[in-house]
Design a protein around this motif. Structure first.
Motif, PDB file in Angstrom:
ATOM      1  N   ASP A 238      55.380 199.795  12.950  1.00  0.00           N
ATOM      2  CA  ASP A 238      55.258 201.030  13.630  1.00  0.00           C
ATOM      3  C   ASP A 238      55.368 202.015  13.090  1.00  0.00           C
ATOM      4  O   ASP A 238      55.357 202.854  13.918  1.00  0.00           O
ATOM      5  N   LEU A 239      56.501 202.390  12.211  1.00  0.00           N
ATOM      6  CA  LEU A 239      55.759 203.992  11.232  1.00  0.00           C
ATOM      7  C   LEU A 239      54.974 203.978  11.037  1.00  0.00           C
ATOM      8  O   LEU A 239      54.339 205.698  11.341  1.00  0.00           O
ATOM      9  N   ARG A 240      54.436 203.343  10.597  1.00  0.00           N
ATOM     10  CA  ARG A 240      52.202 203.602   9.844  1.00  0.00           C
ATOM     11  C   ARG A 240      51.978 204.401  11.058  1.00  0.00           C
ATOM     12  O   ARG A 240      51.356 205.201  11.560  1.00  0.00           O
ATOM     13  N   LYS A 241      51.607 203.410  12.538  1.00  0.00           N
ATOM     14  CA  LYS A 241      50.993 203.830  13.746  1.00  0.00           C
ATOM     15  C   LYS A 241      51.388 205.300  14.140  1.00  0.00           C
ATOM     16  O   LYS A 241      51.260 206.088  14.590  1.00  0.00           O
ATOM     17  N   GLU A 242      52.843 205.715  13.972  1.00  0.00           N
ATOM     18  CA  GLU A 242      53.144 206.953  14.912  1.00  0.00           C
ATOM     19  C   GLU A 242      52.500 207.939  13.869  1.00  0.00           C
ATOM     20  O   GLU A 242      51.875 208.817  14.651  1.00  0.00           O
ATOM     21  N   THR A 243      52.856 207.871  12.423  1.00  0.00           N
ATOM     22  CA  THR A 243      51.908 208.674  11.909  1.00  0.00           C
ATOM     23  C   THR A 243      50.522 208.642  12.227  1.00  0.00           C
ATOM     24  O   THR A 243      49.610 210.032  12.312  1.00  0.00           O
ATOM     25  N   THR A 244      49.878 207.676  13.278  1.00  0.00           N
ATOM     26  CA  THR A 244      48.204 207.984  13.553  1.00  0.00           C
ATOM     27  C   THR A 244      48.225 208.828  15.163  1.00  0.00           C
ATOM     28  O   THR A 244      47.257 209.218  15.265  1.00  0.00           O
ATOM     29  N   VAL A 245      49.807 207.957  15.248  1.00  0.00           N
ATOM     30  CA  VAL A 245      49.302 208.631  17.245  1.00  0.00           C
ATOM     31  C   VAL A 245      49.863 210.105  17.550  1.00  0.00           C
ATOM     32  O   VAL A 245      49.244 210.265  18.185  1.00  0.00           O
ATOM     33  N   ILE A 246      50.482 210.433  16.604  1.00  0.00           N
ATOM     34  CA  ILE A 246      52.044 212.066  16.126  1.00  0.00           C
ATOM     35  C   ILE A 246      50.708 213.107  16.098  1.00  0.00           C
ATOM     36  O   ILE A 246      50.517 213.600  17.692  1.00  0.00           O
ATOM     37  N   PRO A 247      49.937 213.297  15.595  1.00  0.00           N
ATOM     38  CA  PRO A 247      48.960 213.884  15.298  1.00  0.00           C
ATOM     39  C   PRO A 247      47.283 214.200  16.932  1.00  0.00           C
ATOM     40  O   PRO A 247      46.992 215.337  16.682  1.00  0.00           O
ATOM     41  N   VAL A 248      47.083 213.052  17.300  1.00  0.00           N
ATOM     42  CA  VAL A 248      46.268 212.655  18.143  1.00  0.00           C
ATOM     43  C   VAL A 248      46.746 213.438  19.513  1.00  0.00           C
ATOM     44  O   VAL A 248      47.070 214.246  20.293  1.00  0.00           O
ATOM     45  N   ALA A 249      48.007 213.138  20.164  1.00  0.00           N
ATOM     46  CA  ALA A 249      49.856 213.225  20.634  1.00  0.00           C
ATOM     47  C   ALA A 249      50.052 215.092  20.751  1.00  0.00           C
ATOM     48  O   ALA A 249      49.671 215.630  21.736  1.00  0.00           O
ATOM     49  N   ARG A 250      50.116 215.252  19.800  1.00  0.00           N
ATOM     50  CA  ARG A 250      50.602 216.866  19.402  1.00  0.00           C
ATOM     51  C   ARG A 250      48.787 217.843  19.870  1.00  0.00           C
ATOM     52  O   ARG A 250      49.034 218.822  20.478  1.00  0.00           O
ATOM     53  N   SER A 251      47.698 217.278  18.889  1.00  0.00           N
ATOM     54  CA  SER A 251      46.268 218.340  19.476  1.00  0.00           C
ATOM     55  C   SER A 251      46.185 218.232  21.031  1.00  0.00           C
ATOM     56  O   SER A 251      44.965 219.005  21.322  1.00  0.00           O
ATOM     57  N   ALA A 252      47.021 217.192  21.768  1.00  0.00           N
ATOM     58  CA  ALA A 252      46.742 217.685  23.429  1.00  0.00           C
ATOM     59  C   ALA A 252      47.859 218.077  23.470  1.00  0.00           C
ATOM     60  O   ALA A 252      48.154 218.320  25.204  1.00  0.00           O
ATOM     61  N   GLY A 253      48.806 218.751  22.757  1.00  0.00           N
ATOM     62  CA  GLY A 253      49.868 219.420  24.119  1.00  0.00           C
ATOM     63  C   GLY A 253      50.964 219.264  24.093  1.00  0.00           C
ATOM     64  O   GLY A 253      52.114 219.317  24.492  1.00  0.00           O
ATOM     65  N   VAL A 254      51.479 217.355  23.255  1.00  0.00           N
ATOM     66  CA  VAL A 254      52.225 217.114  23.626  1.00  0.00           C
ATOM     67  C   VAL A 254      53.320 217.859  23.028  1.00  0.00           C
ATOM     68  O   VAL A 254      53.188 217.658  21.659  1.00  0.00           O
ATOM     69  N   LEU A 255      55.211 217.515  23.506  1.00  0.00           N
ATOM     70  CA  LEU A 255      55.601 218.182  22.999  1.00  0.00           C
ATOM     71  C   LEU A 255      56.487 216.968  21.763  1.00  0.00           C
ATOM     72  O   LEU A 255      57.271 216.185  22.801  1.00  0.00           O
ATOM     73  N   THR A 256      56.182 216.706  20.270  1.00  0.00           N
ATOM     74  CA  THR A 256      56.691 215.994  19.918  1.00  0.00           C
ATOM     75  C   THR A 256      56.797 216.187  18.268  1.00  0.00           C
ATOM     76  O   THR A 256      55.898 217.435  17.815  1.00  0.00           O
ATOM     77  N   PRO A 257      57.623 215.663  17.922  1.00  0.00           N
ATOM     78  CA  PRO A 257      58.110 216.986  16.595  1.00  0.00           C
ATOM     79  C   PRO A 257      56.846 216.534  15.469  1.00  0.00           C
ATOM     80  O   PRO A 257      56.252 215.011  15.619  1.00  0.00           O
ATOM     81  N   ALA A 258      56.707 217.522  14.280  1.00  0.00           N
ATOM     82  CA  ALA A 258      55.163 217.310  13.432  1.00  0.00           C
ATOM     83  C   ALA A 258      55.543 216.008  12.171  1.00  0.00           C
ATOM     84  O   ALA A 258      56.819 216.537  12.166  1.00  0.00           O
ATOM     85  N   ILE A 259      54.870 215.710  11.927  1.00  0.00           N
ATOM     86  CA  ILE A 259      55.117 214.828  10.640  1.00  0.00           C
ATOM     87  C   ILE A 259      54.848 215.868   9.730  1.00  0.00           C
ATOM     88  O   ILE A 259      53.844 216.344   9.388  1.00  0.00           O
ATOM     89  N   VAL A 260      55.851 216.067   8.428  1.00  0.00           N
ATOM     90  CA  VAL A 260      55.317 217.085   7.303  1.00  0.00           C
ATOM     91  C   VAL A 260      55.220 215.814   6.344  1.00  0.00           C
ATOM     92  O   VAL A 260      54.560 216.070   5.291  1.00  0.00           O
ATOM     93  N   GLU A 261      55.631 214.729   6.150  1.00  0.00           N
ATOM     94  CA  GLU A 261      55.236 213.766   5.149  1.00  0.00           C
ATOM     95  C   GLU A 261      55.735 212.609   5.062  1.00  0.00           C
ATOM     96  O   GLU A 261      56.507 212.315   6.436  1.00  0.00           O
ATOM     97  N   TYR A 262      54.599 211.677   4.740  1.00  0.00           N
ATOM     98  CA  TYR A 262      54.486 210.163   5.146  1.00  0.00           C
ATOM     99  C   TYR A 262      54.213 209.710   3.923  1.00  0.00           C
ATOM    100  O   TYR A 262      53.840 209.453   2.600  1.00  0.00           O
ATOM    101  N   ASP A 263      54.924 208.563   3.394  1.00  0.00           N
ATOM    102  CA  ASP A 263      55.302 207.855   2.321  1.00  0.00           C
ATOM    103  C   ASP A 263      55.586 206.333   2.388  1.00  0.00           C
ATOM    104  O   ASP A 263      56.957 206.050   2.675  1.00  0.00           O
ATOM    105  N   GLU A 264      54.271 205.489   2.093  1.00  0.00           N
ATOM    106  CA  GLU A 264      55.092 204.130   1.955  1.00  0.00           C
ATOM    107  C   GLU A 264      54.792 203.049   0.606  1.00  0.00           C
ATOM    108  O   GLU A 264      54.827 201.806   0.217  1.00  0.00           O
ATOM    109  N   SER A 265      55.192 204.412  -0.384  1.00  0.00           N
ATOM    110  CA  SER A 265      54.304 203.553  -2.152  1.00  0.00           C
ATOM    111  C   SER A 265      55.552 203.106  -2.616  1.00  0.00           C
ATOM    112  O   SER A 265      55.844 202.132  -3.507  1.00  0.00           O
ATOM    113  N   ARG A 266      57.127 202.787  -1.612  1.00  0.00           N
ATOM    114  CA  ARG A 266      57.986 202.789  -2.343  1.00  0.00           C
ATOM    115  C   ARG A 266      58.750 203.581  -3.383  1.00  0.00           C
ATOM    116  O   ARG A 266      59.438 202.865  -4.069  1.00  0.00           O
TER     117      ARG A 266
END
Length: 262
Positions: free
Chosen positions: A27-55
């Motif tokens: 679900d968290l990985r999905k958010e990193t895919t969807v949020i840029p699309v939503a923001r590009s459409a002008g949707v008010l949602t926080p920008a992603i600064v960094e995503y790390d799944e390397s553990r």
């Protein structure tokens, strides 16, 4: 702080960190895919600064996001309808699960077989779904939806305006009506006219109302057989809340097109 899927941590005034709980990494990985699309459409949602799944730093995927200051609204924040219209018209590349209308007639039959509903009530419910099916197009094109438009995923500013739509873990490719299925029906009725105005004529209020009611009724019936989940803050968590919400809505004499959907 945090919810079912993530733990949340405030980092100063400008950042917020969300750490996936076990089982919710996708679900968290999905958010990193969807949020840029939503923001590009002008949707008010926080920008992603960094995503790390390397553990490497911690034993869980995490995302660092822009922190948006706001509070959970008690009603529908101004601007939500326009934001949903922007989202549903978003164009982009994303790989998401699909969500649909389900089969409410099968749900009703199952309730009869399991002793939850009598035959007379089952026929009334099945006939209601049949009437609703003739009021909207179940083959309409699917769109990008948030999937969990509810008060706990909305931030409002001090002026009551929507500041951000957050938590995209339930995002999907689905009918637009799905994004109106987790708000109480009185709130849906309040924002649908504005939503239609912002969709450039793509969809009629009566069709969207019928689709939203279909989902409220189907999901409410489907939850009757679930295990109780006490202590949850969302209004749909109690097993009977959706069905009682429908009863309350129609007992208050709603306006057209809702009054013609019974």
């Amino acid at each position: 702080m945090g919810g079912v899927a993530n733990r949340g941590f405030v980092v100063g005034e400008g950042l917020f960190v969300r750490v996936a709980r076990p089982g919710f990494e996708a679900d968290l990985r999905k958010e990193t895919t969807v949020i840029p699309v939503a923001r590009s459409a002008g949707v008010l949602t926080p920008a992603i600064v960094e995503y790390d799944e390397s553990r490497t730093l911690i034993d869980a995927p995490y995302v660092v996001m822009e922190r948006v200051h706001g509070t959970e609204p008690t009603g529908v924040p101004a601007g939500l309808a326009e934001q949903l219209a922007r989202l549903h018209q978003a164009e982009g590349t994303y790989d998401l699960p699909q969500d649909g209308w389900g089969d409410p007639w099968r749900t009703v039959d199952d309730l009869v077989e399991r002793g939850y509903v009598d035959l007379g009530t089952a026929k009334w419910l099945s006939d209601w779904f049949t009437r609703l099916a003739g009021r909207f197009d179940r083959d309409e094109p699917m769109v990008l939806i948030h999937g969990d438009v509810a008060a706990h995923n909305l931030l409002a500013g001090p002026d009551g305006e929507l500041a951000a739509l957050i938590d995209w873990g339930d995002a999907a490719h689905a009918p637009r009506a799905v994004d109106f299925a987790k708000l109480p029906l009185d709130q849906v009725a309040a924002i649908l006219p504005e939503y239609v105005r912002h969709t450039q004529g793509d969809g009629r209020e009566d069709e969207l109302a019928a689709g939203a009611l279909w989902l409220h009724l189907e999901w409410g019936l489907g939850k009757l057989t679930a295990e109780p989940w006490p202590g949850q803050r969302h209004w749909t968590a109690p097993l009977a809340s959706r069905l009682l919400g429908i009863l309350r809505f129609f007992a208050a004499d709603p306006p057209e097109p809702w009054s013609g959907l019974t």
